[in-house]
Design an enzyme around this catalytic site. Structure first.
Site, PDB file in Angstrom:
ATOM      1  N   CYS A   6     -19.675 -24.375 -20.722  1.00 40.10           N
ATOM      2  CA  CYS A   6     -20.275 -24.422 -19.379  1.00 40.10           C
ATOM      3  C   CYS A   6     -20.650 -25.844 -18.997  1.00 40.10           C
ATOM      4  CB  CYS A   6     -21.501 -23.517 -19.310  1.00 40.10           C
ATOM      5  SG  CYS A   6     -21.081 -21.765 -19.443  1.00 40.10           S
ATOM      6  N   ARG A  27     -19.750 -26.137 -15.149  1.00 43.72           N
ATOM      7  CA  ARG A  27     -18.759 -25.299 -14.466  1.00 43.72           C
ATOM      8  C   ARG A  27     -19.281 -23.915 -14.148  1.00 43.72           C
ATOM      9  NH1 ARG A  27     -16.903 -21.181 -16.841  1.00 43.72           N
ATOM     10  NH2 ARG A  27     -17.327 -21.005 -19.044  1.00 43.72           N
ATOM     11  N   SER A  28     -20.256 -23.410 -14.934  1.00 48.24           N
ATOM     12  CA  SER A  28     -20.795 -22.067 -14.722  1.00 48.24           C
ATOM     13  C   SER A  28     -22.259 -22.058 -15.151  1.00 48.24           C
ATOM     14  CB  SER A  28     -20.001 -21.050 -15.543  1.00 48.24           C
ATOM     15  OG  SER A  28     -20.513 -19.743 -15.352  1.00 48.24           O
ATOM     16  N   HIS A  68     -24.686 -18.535 -10.421  1.00 48.13           N
ATOM     17  CA  HIS A  68     -24.840 -17.135 -10.053  1.00 48.13           C
ATOM     18  C   HIS A  68     -26.185 -16.580 -10.504  1.00 48.13           C
ATOM     19  CE1 HIS A  68     -22.459 -17.760 -13.708  1.00 48.13           C
ATOM     20  NE2 HIS A  68     -23.283 -16.879 -14.247  1.00 48.13           N
TER      21      HIS A  68
END
Length: 125
Positions: A6, A27-28, A68
């Site tokens: 990540c 990235r996440s 998220h």
């Protein structure tokens, strides 16, 4: 590995005043559970690199790709946002080892940290 890490890219910048800044592209990011650990880790790494190079840690800039918040964490995040921080914690590095790989847990002291009660959150899969 199934997915790349990540924490994708760290970029460091030395300022003209001797400050060290870090840009982290992730990235996440699980905003509810992961972000607090991710930003602390980047700040700690910046402090360690500044310590090793004789610079002063200046700032961490964080950029997220797929950021998220899982539906089963929404209420927990709302609860967290209602809290008022208490204290002004400071991190001190007590020893500068000869290598960045030689730091030990005992080399760090966190002062004036006033943690609040734990909020339990399930890991979303």
């Amino acid at each position: 590995m199934a997915l790349p890490p990540c924490h994708m890219t760290y970029q460091f910048h030395v300022r003209s005043d001797g400050g060290l800044s870090c840009l982290l592209f992730q990235r996440s990011c699980d905003l509810g559970l992961g972000f607090a650990f991710n930003i602390f880790e980047a700040a700690l790494l910046t402090r360690m690199i500044a310590d090793q190079t004789g610079l002063r840690a200046h700032e961490v800039v964080w950029t997220g790709g797929d950021v998220h918040l899982y539906l089963n964490h929404a209420e927990l995040v709302e609860q967290q946002l209602q809290r008022i921080p208490d204290g002004a914690p400071k991190l001190r590095i007590l020893r500068r080892p000869s290598s960045i790989f030689d730091y030990r847990f005992e080399d760090f002291a966190v002062e004036a940290y006033a943690p609040q009660a734990h909020i339990s959150a399930p890991v979303a899969v």
